[in-house]
Design an enzyme around this catalytic site. Structure first.
Site, PDB file in Angstrom:
ATOM      1  CG  HIS A  63      35.848  39.745  43.810  1.00  0.00           C
ATOM      2  ND1 HIS A  63      35.759  40.745  44.061  1.00  0.00           N
ATOM      3  CD2 HIS A  63      36.460  39.536  42.453  1.00  0.00           C
ATOM      4  CE1 HIS A  63      36.356  41.400  43.339  1.00  0.00           C
ATOM      5  NE2 HIS A  63      36.733  40.873  42.333  1.00  0.00           N
ATOM      6  CD  GLU A  86      40.377  46.370  37.283  1.00  0.00           C
ATOM      7  OE1 GLU A  86      39.478  45.508  37.443  1.00  0.00           O
ATOM      8  OE2 GLU A  86      41.505  46.119  37.986  1.00  0.00           O
ATOM      9  CG  ASP A 143      36.744  46.326  39.473  1.00  0.00           C
ATOM     10  OD1 ASP A 143      35.865  46.520  40.637  1.00  0.00           O
ATOM     11  OD2 ASP A 143      37.621  45.427  39.372  1.00  0.00           O
ATOM     12  CB  CYS A 158      39.735  39.511  31.489  1.00  0.00           C
ATOM     13  SG  CYS A 158      40.131  40.732  32.304  1.00  0.00           S
TER      14      CYS A 158
END
Ligand code: PEP
Ligand code: MG
Length: 579
Positions: free
Chosen positions: A189, A434, A458, A505
């Site tokens: 992240h 995910e 993920d 995404c």
């Protein structure tokens, strides 16, 4: 000049002075103290406690106008912890009996306290506070820099062992020239945030913090993953030139392709969306040809503020993105907090968990904190009348979670109706795919929602059991793994059969190495970092769908990862050359 090679995660070149952040929870050396200096060491500890308390009082005064009473109370808790007689006695006892330095004694004793607190759910929530207190003591005893760089005086290059997303989100783009750190991977992240802020970044730089001193001159090449300490003039000039060329060619490509559709050679239209973390990025998305926002990671609103946003703050952010993008869609993902995205300064909000990525994260946390979830849903529904907004739910693993979200959404709607507040009645609801269980159940889930968005960051992490932020195993984080490809294919097919759109995404959607494969698997909607969109469009316009399908069929036959990747690389090079 010293050189380090890591993983480039945010493009661009920058040069400046190093600002070294000592990481939180870094082990301290157990320095031995000679017998005759033990009492002086005890006094050093007592004076450090007094200085740390003074520091807290200063913070309390400084932040009082910004924070509410609830947050100011945290400082009182930290003062009580530092001042706790039993804790102080235990630490002093350890200095006297073990002849160890104050910081090592404090470290040992606090670790024992943490172990005890973690044994019980009701006390585990205090652990982040103990860490805060521990860091404060270390800063005083060892003269370490605080991780809080919000008030930097001049532009610097950040050098750190690790940075949390909540630290990174507070960086001022004008003061942070580049980010370098020892930990992290492409999909961590912190890397995603650096990208969103347009800050060049290189992660996975093993041994970096030991090799750099504060104030050293440093060059960071975020595209090539290179870092140079104390560079010579020639290297500096070369990288300034590279930076100039990158910016120029990015701009030319975006301009040249702006009016052209993302369409394959044989006319298959592909939709390109942008991922954003802050509403201000919507303009960058438009400039790079985005046809909408495919993922708005709203948790950064929370991390930026260091507290729960109010309904009005949520509304303002969503409204501005929706208005700017109109008539293009904006997919707002509800808070994906937890795991690494926590605010440690807000005790009680996050419980320390032994396996946070498998813990109370995302939608699970929202179900635990219905008030927080409803506030966000109210704001999304209120913003929906200002543009074309769709709702996306992260980390869904079971059908009943979708049902529960729908019930909560219905309750929020009723509340708004009772207050006569307008909202879009037909707002579309989608889920992230995910987690492997969601991909396997995609055919059933597809009947319940309006769209899917595949979150490969993920999905890969959970399918292959590879921590997405751990550079030591980043070679195992393989988007082309046959198991991942099968789950993606199954999800796309399930979406097609139910007649709902399927987007991707995760970072894989912006990786040109996988573009042909994904098109061949049937993916028609890509959502990725805005700056990647022109490159993606250029490559799409070189591909024929028949070729892409052939390649996907061939790759799907391979059970071995190396064979699958060889086949893909070989066929892709024939089609679009090196990427
Ligand atoms: C993903 O997991 O692929 C995703 C897009 O979500 P995030 O990176 O925010 O976890
Ligand atoms: Mg995710």
């Amino acid at each position: 000049m010293e050189q380090f090679k890591g993983i480039g995660v945010s493009r661009g070149v920058a040069a400046g002075e190093a600002f070294v952040i000592e990481s939180e929870r870094m082990p301290v050396r157990a320095r031995q103290i000679p017998e005759d200096q033990v009492e002086a060491e005890v006094r050093r500890y007592e004076s450090a406690v007094a200085t740390a308390i003074e520091g807290i009082r200063d913070d309390q005064r400084r932040l009082a106008p910004k924070l509410g009473d609830e947050y100011l109370a945290i400082f009182e808790t930290h003062i009580r912890m530092l001042d706790d007689r039993r804790l102080c006695d235990d630490i002093i006892d350890r200095i006297r009996t073990g002849h160890v330095a104050a910081e090592a004694a404090a470290d040992e004793v606090l670790r024992k306290y943490i172990t005890l607190l973690l044994e019980d759910q009701s006390t585990a929530r205090w652990v982040p506070d103990i860490y805060d207190v521990q860091n404060r003591l270390h800063r005083v005893l060892l003269g370490r820099q605080s991780g809080d760089v919000r008030e930097l005086e001049k532009p610097v290059v950040i050098v750190a062992e690790d940075l949390t997303p909540s630290q990174t989100v507070g960086f001022d783009r004008d003061k942070v020239l580049a980010i370098t750190m020892e930990k992290g991977g492409v999909t961590s992240h912190t890397a995603i945030i650096a990208n969103a802020l347009g800050i060049p970044a290189v992660v996975g730089l093993r041994g970096l913090t030991a090799g750099v001193r504060a104030g050293d001159r440093i060059i960071v090449d975020g595209g090539g993953g290179q870092v140079f300490i104390d560079p010579d003039e020639e290297t500096l000039a070369k990288y300034v030139e590279i930076e100039h060329k990158i910016t120029e060619s990015d701009r030319r490509l975006a301009d040249a392709l702006h009016e052209l559709p993302a369409e394959t050679v044989d006319g298959r239209r592909i939709t390109l969306y942008a991922n954003i973390e802050f509403p201000e990025e919507a303009q960058t998305a438009i400039d790079n040809g985005a046809e909408g926002i495919g993922l708005y990671r709203t948790e950064y609103l929370y991390l930026q503020k260091g507290r729960e946003p109010t309904e009005e703050e949520h509304l303002e952010a969503y409204r501005s993105a929706a208005e700017l993008m109109w008539p293009r869609p904006v997919v707002i993902r509800t808070l994906d907090l937890g795991a690494d995205k926590v605010v440690s300064a807000t005790p009680g909000h996050f419980t320390a968990e032994p396996n946070p990525f498998l813990g109370c994260r995302s939608i699970r946390l929202c179900f635990e904190r219905i008030g927080m979830f409803k506030t966000q849903l109210r704001a999304i529904l209120r913003a929906s009348v200002f543009g074309y907004i769709r709702i996306l739910i992260p980390m869904v693993t079971a059908l009943r979670e979708i049902t529960r979200v729908k019930e909560i959404l219905a309750e929020v709607r009723e509340e708004l109706a009772a207050e006569d507040i307008d909202n879009e009645l037909d707002i579309e609801l989608g889920i992230m795919i995910e987690v492997p269980s969601a991909a396997v159940m995609a055919d059933s889930f597809a009947k319940e929602v309006d769209f899917f968005s595949i979150g490969t960051n993920d999905l890969i992490q959970y399918t292959l059991a590879v921590d997405r932020g751990n550079p030591a195993i980043s070679h195992l984080f393989q988007p082309g793994h046959p198991a991942v490809i099968k789950l993606i294919k199954y999800t796309i097919d399930a979406g097609d059969a139910a007649g709902i759109p399927v987007a991707m995404c995760g970072q894989m959607s912006g990786d040109l190495s996988y573009l042909v494969l994904l098109l061949g698997l049937g993916l028609r909607e890509f959502s990725t970092s805005p700056k990647v969109l022109p490159e993606l469009k250029r490559a799409i316009r070189l591909i024929k769908m028949d070729d892409a399908r052939d390649i996907a069929d061939e790759v799907m036959k391979e059970a071995d990862i190396e064979h699958a990747l060889d086949t893909l690389t070989h066929r892709r090079q024939e089609l679009i050359g090196e990427v």
